[in-house]
Design a protein around this motif. Structure first.
Motif, PDB file in Angstrom:
ATOM      1  N   THR A 190       0.871  -1.072  -0.092  1.00  0.00           N
ATOM      2  CA  THR A 190      -0.034  -0.110  -0.060  1.00  0.00           C
ATOM      3  C   THR A 190       0.783   0.959   0.010  1.00  0.00           C
ATOM      4  O   THR A 190       2.119   1.206   0.359  1.00  0.00           O
ATOM      5  N   ASP A 192       0.859   3.608   2.072  1.00  0.00           N
ATOM      6  CA  ASP A 192       1.444   3.922   3.624  1.00  0.00           C
ATOM      7  C   ASP A 192       2.339   3.058   3.882  1.00  0.00           C
ATOM      8  O   ASP A 192       3.576   3.246   4.445  1.00  0.00           O
ATOM      9  N   GLU A 193       2.505   1.697   3.382  1.00  0.00           N
ATOM     10  CA  GLU A 193       3.593   0.750   3.842  1.00  0.00           C
ATOM     11  C   GLU A 193       4.671   1.244   2.918  1.00  0.00           C
ATOM     12  O   GLU A 193       5.760   1.241   3.548  1.00  0.00           O
ATOM     13  N   ASP A 196       6.286   3.898   4.905  1.00  0.00           N
ATOM     14  CA  ASP A 196       7.156   3.532   5.898  1.00  0.00           C
ATOM     15  C   ASP A 196       8.438   3.135   5.523  1.00  0.00           C
ATOM     16  O   ASP A 196       9.429   3.109   6.192  1.00  0.00           O
ATOM     17  N   LYS A 321      -2.866   2.666  -2.845  1.00  0.00           N
ATOM     18  CA  LYS A 321      -3.814   2.967  -1.674  1.00  0.00           C
ATOM     19  C   LYS A 321      -4.853   1.635  -1.889  1.00  0.00           C
ATOM     20  O   LYS A 321      -5.088   0.839  -1.103  1.00  0.00           O
TER      21      LYS A 321
END
Length: 453
Positions: A190, A192-193, A196, A321
């Motif tokens: 994703t 967000d992953e 990170d 996403k």
């Protein structure tokens, strides 16, 4: 590029019409007639006098492609007595000029290699044959073909071209660096992953992330697909407001402010788009390099070859996403039958040969991309080099099960919007503009460029 092609059409059509006017145009008329005679040789072969069929197939490409394609055509002729196929090849730019000229003179080759971005234009000018009847009667077997990729050759209700090589977005990365620092990359990350991971890599190694800097056409479309937005749709930019575009530019604003995105200054003396100068493989320190590259699967070998000694290159999907909505299989190019062909039935059989013959594809060896037929791809894999085998695995095991059909070809005006997109991204990265300002300007000016009211 699309405007250039349109101009070529107009010039060629004008030349063809002027050829009939007066003795001063006699030479042009003779040239057009000769081209038509050459392009329609098969008409002479259908009257029963020769008992043979002669076709012409044209493509662009390098010498390796030229030699392999002609060998495949020779094999078809050997297996089908009475059929001969003349191969005509050109450099990319010359190819389109020649094809536009032959189209104006109604003397196109029987089979033509076609690019995704030009398909709609050739179809709208009634220059290509609808292949649907040949698929329905089994002349062209598509049973083992990915339907999303197959449908990328559709315009309206007709299928006008068959993909002859599959490509897909691919995030290439410095696997050696990440393994040494205990950082694991998973497929179908994703957004967000991914962010990170970008932060973790920067914190542990100092290496930064290059988010397609100044090459954002594909990544922006990919990003928007997660929200069911087609970037270029119905004569306007997709979406009901500037919000998705603001969100896109926020990736760059945050990446620069938080330190994990590369400084745009590193591109000042590099050729953007050059594999050899990609920050993944080129640079003198972590500050000037990236741990990853937003590329395509057909660039995997080139990146590996350009990588410094000791750097292992990994491959995974672009982040999103919603990876299944964003990811897609892309036709590297197509084959199509021209409406000038006097023997479209034989031409359809040749397209089936290129799609489904293992013998044929053991000659071609995926030079245009991974074969459309998964059965063929599997059958020839043992004869391919290790890089090509890895790409087959990536396409069929990783991407195909979690992907959607590619967006339609970009319409007129899209290139101007893409230029604006890159200009605005540059300003955001240099701190000259906020994400909100950039997204709003792109949405408003982009719609104006597309002709939206």
């Amino acid at each position: 590029m699309k405007k250039t092609l349109t101009t070529a059409f107009i010039v060629a059509l004008t030349a063809a019409s002027l050829a009939a006017c007066g003795s001063s145009s006699q030479t042009a008329t003779e040239n057009n007639t000769a081209a038509a005679d050459q392009g329609n040789e098969s008409a002479q072969s259908q009257d029963g006098s020769s008992g043979s069929s002669s076709l012409i197939m044209a493509w662009w490409g390098n010498q390796v492609r030229n030699e392999r394609t002609q060998q495949a055509l020779d094999l078809y002729a050997e297996q089908n007595p009475g059929v001969s196929i003349e191969g005509q090849f050109s450099e990319f730019n010359d190819y389109w000029n020649k094809l536009a000229t032959s189209a104006a003179g109604h003397a196109m080759p029987d089979i033509v290699q076609m690019d995704y971005k030009y398909l709609e234009q050739y179809v709208s000018n009634n220059l290509l044959v609808d292949l649907t009847p040949y698929i329905e009667d089994g002349t062209i077997d598509t049973a083992n073909c990915n339907q999303d990729v197959l449908n990328s050759g559709k315009i309206g209700d007709g299928l006008y071209a068959i993909c002859n090589g599959i490509n897909t977005p691919a995030l290439l990365y410095n696997k050696t660096l990440l393994d040494e620092n205990g950082i694991t990359i998973k497929d179908n990350m994703t957004m967000d992953e991914f962010i990170d991971v970008c932060k973790e890599v920067y914190e542990k190694t100092g290496y930064k992330t290059n988010l397609c800097y100044n090459q954002n056409e594909q990544f922006a479309e990919y990003y928007l697909r997660a929200d069911d937005i087609v970037m270029f749709e119905d004569g306007k930019l997709g979406g009901d407001s500037a919000d998705p575009y603001i969100e896109f530019f926020k990736l760059y604003e945050d990446g620069i402010s938080e330190g994990w995105h590369v400084n745009p200054a590193i591109f000042a003396e590099r050729t953007i788009g050059s594999v050899e100068q990609d920050p993944l493989v080129y640079g003198s320190s972590p500050e000037t390099m990236s741990w990853c590259s937003f590329s395509y699967s057909n660039q995997y070998s080139a990146i590996k070859n350009a990588a410094p000694e000791g750097m292992e290159i990994g491959i995974t999907t672009w982040p999103s996403k919603d990876p299944a909505k964003s990811d897609y299989l892309k036709p590297s190019q197509f084959f199509a039958i021209s409406t000038d062909s006097q023997n479209p039935d034989e031409a359809a059989k040749i397209l089936n040969f290129f799609t489904n013959s293992v013998e044929c594809n053991n000659i071609l060896l995926g030079e245009r991309g991974i074969p459309l037929s998964s059965t063929v791809a599997d059958s020839i894999s043992e004869n391919l080099d290790a890089d090509s085998q890895e790409i087959i695995r990536f396409i069929y095991d990783v991407v195909e099960p979690s992907s959607s059909q590619i967006n339609p070809p970009a319409p007129d005006g899209a290139s101007e919007v893409n230029n604006l997109l890159n200009q605005l991204e540059e300003k955001v990265c240099y701190g000259e503009m906020t994400a909100e300002e950039a997204g709003t300007q792109l949405f408003e000016e982009g719609n104006s460029m597309m002709g939206a009211e």
